[in-house]
Design an enzyme around this catalytic site. Structure first.
Site, PDB file in Angstrom:
ATOM      1  CG  HIS A   1      -1.794  -1.105   1.449  1.00 52.65           C
ATOM      2  ND1 HIS A   1      -1.732  -1.932   2.550  1.00 52.65           N
ATOM      3  CD2 HIS A   1      -2.820  -1.564   0.702  1.00 52.65           C
ATOM      4  CE1 HIS A   1      -2.685  -2.850   2.475  1.00 52.65           C
ATOM      5  NE2 HIS A   1      -3.352  -2.657   1.355  1.00 52.65           N
TER       6      HIS A   1
ATOM      7  CE  LYS B   1      -1.642  -8.952  -2.587  1.00 53.31           C
ATOM      8  NZ  LYS B   1      -2.697  -9.986  -2.474  1.00 53.31           N
TER       9      LYS B   1
HETATM   10  P1  AMP Z   1      -6.198  -4.113  -0.353  1.00 58.15           P
HETATM   11  O1  AMP Z   1      -6.064  -3.270   0.866  1.00 58.15           O
HETATM   12  O2  AMP Z   1      -5.694  -5.503  -0.185  1.00 58.15           O
HETATM   13  O3  AMP Z   1      -7.556  -4.024  -0.989  1.00 58.15           O
HETATM   14  O4  AMP Z   1      -5.204  -3.469  -1.424  1.00 58.15           O
HETATM   15  C1  AMP Z   1      -5.291  -2.128  -1.791  1.00 58.15           C
HETATM   16  C2  AMP Z   1      -4.399  -1.880  -2.972  1.00 58.15           C
HETATM   17  O5  AMP Z   1      -3.061  -2.222  -2.642  1.00 58.15           O
HETATM   18  C3  AMP Z   1      -4.786  -2.717  -4.196  1.00 58.15           C
HETATM   19  O6  AMP Z   1      -4.605  -1.943  -5.378  1.00 58.15           O
HETATM   20  C4  AMP Z   1      -3.795  -3.845  -4.137  1.00 58.15           C
HETATM   21  O7  AMP Z   1      -3.541  -4.428  -5.394  1.00 58.15           O
HETATM   22  C5  AMP Z   1      -2.572  -3.121  -3.614  1.00 58.15           C
HETATM   23  N1  AMP Z   1      -1.647  -4.077  -3.032  1.00 58.15           N
HETATM   24  C6  AMP Z   1      -1.891  -4.979  -2.051  1.00 58.15           C
HETATM   25  N2  AMP Z   1      -0.809  -5.737  -1.821  1.00 58.15           N
HETATM   26  C7  AMP Z   1       0.162  -5.291  -2.665  1.00 58.15           C
HETATM   27  C8  AMP Z   1       1.523  -5.668  -2.923  1.00 58.15           C
HETATM   28  N3  AMP Z   1       2.111  -6.633  -2.256  1.00 58.15           N
HETATM   29  N4  AMP Z   1       2.185  -4.984  -3.872  1.00 58.15           N
HETATM   30  C9  AMP Z   1       1.597  -3.987  -4.581  1.00 58.15           C
HETATM   31  N5  AMP Z   1       0.321  -3.588  -4.376  1.00 58.15           N
HETATM   32  C10 AMP Z   1      -0.388  -4.230  -3.444  1.00 58.15           C
END
Ligand code: AMP
Length: 281
Positions: free
Chosen positions: A37, A149
């Site tokens: 994030h 991811k």
């Molecule tokens: P989430 O909180 O899991 O919904 O993720 C929010 C954003 O962060 C989304 O665009 C995800 O794809 C991105 N994200 C989560 N994990 C990663 C990671 N390891 N590397 C890059 N982006 C990530």
């Protein structure tokens, strides 16, 4: 850093910023922030005047029996991490603020949905599309940052943005990994010690496939079998899918050619983890 918890206040602020000629970079998240994030936030900071990050665990994208209630949350910790990463506005709406009236229309994803996580999590991407349509109208970003991811999510949201002419540019960001290769995820906290040691095998199996393809392999079944066997022999996880599809269309292929995604979802005892790599062959 300003913290806003009501959508109308967020929208008023976005209007003010835009009328003052500021550009807004937006990072939607479900919180429990990690380096993935924060990388998106830093990327947004480099290319926009103002960075807005949202934290909203969206009930619409969780199915029955999934981890909506148990999803890790820690607002105080998130506030500190977001501020240190350069976030200017942290938007943390409540569920009743976001969904304050029964909806009279519905967003249903009809493409790029009948593959990968779309099969295993019915309704998931409808929920993702719905909340992002709302967030794009509330935050009014020039650019929005998404991690690869969740490559299927990026493909689906790109489709929606094109369909409905959202005036936002979506920016994909490479998956951020631990030094062992494990894709960083809020759900990694669910892993037991034993599973933690096994989980890097997910990325290792993807690299094995990449290596094979770079050395000329084009047979999809052969590579899927190799990845599956590797996961079975190196982890206790149940395999939800191992697939190789065109990207971003997510269509089945006769053999490996063009831009392809190799994608994996596995279930450990408490955590369902996904990972992928995208290759230009
Ligand atoms: P989430 O909180 O899991 O919904 O993720 C929010 C954003 O962060 C989304 O665009 C995800 O794809 C991105 N994200 C989560 N994990 C990663 C990671 N390891 N590397 C890059 N982006 C990530």
């Amino acid at each position: 850093m300003k913290i806003i918890s009501h959508k109308r206040e967020m929208q008023q602020m976005a209007k003010r910023l835009l009328s003052n000629g500021k550009t807004i970079g937006f990072v939607p998240t479900m919180g429990y922030l990690h380096e993935g994030h924060l990388t998106l936030a830093r990327e947004a900071k480099r290319h926009n005047d103002i960075v807005v990050m949202s934290i909203f665990v969206n009930p619409l994208q969780f199915g029955p029996g999934e981890d909506y209630e148990a999803y890790p949350r820690d607002q105080k910790r998130d506030e500190k991490l977001a501020e240190a990463a350069g976030v200017d506005v942290l938007f943390i709406p409540g569920v009743s603020d976001m969904y304050d009236a029964e909806m009279s229309t519905k967003i249903t994803v009809v493409k790029r949905n009948n593959a990968l996580c779309g099969n295993d999590r019915p309704g998931h991407f409808d929920g993702v599309a719905t909340v992002l349509a709302k967030l794009f109208h509330i935050v009014m970003p020039d650019k929005a940052y998404f991690g690869l991811k969740d490559a299927q999510q990026f493909a689906i949201v790109s489709g929606m943005v094109a369909d409905y002419d959202f005036p936002v540019q979506l920016v994909p960001v490479e998956t951020v990994r631990e030094s062992c290769g494990l894709a960083i995820s809020s759900r990694n906290v669910y892993l037991s010690d034993r599973e933690n040691k096994q989980a890097p095998s997910i990325y290792k199996s993807l690299l094995l496939a990449k290596h094979k393809i770079e050395n000329g392999a084009t047979n999809i079944e052969e590579i899927k079998t190799m990845v599956t066997d590797y996961l079975k022999s190196h982890t206790d996880a149940l395999i939800d899918y191992v697939d190789i599809l065109s990207y971003p269309e997510l269509q089945p292929l006769e053999h490996i050619q063009g831009r392809v995604i190799i994608a994996i979802a596995v279930k450990f005892s408490k955590a369902r983890l996904i990972d992928n790599i995208i290759l230009d062959v």
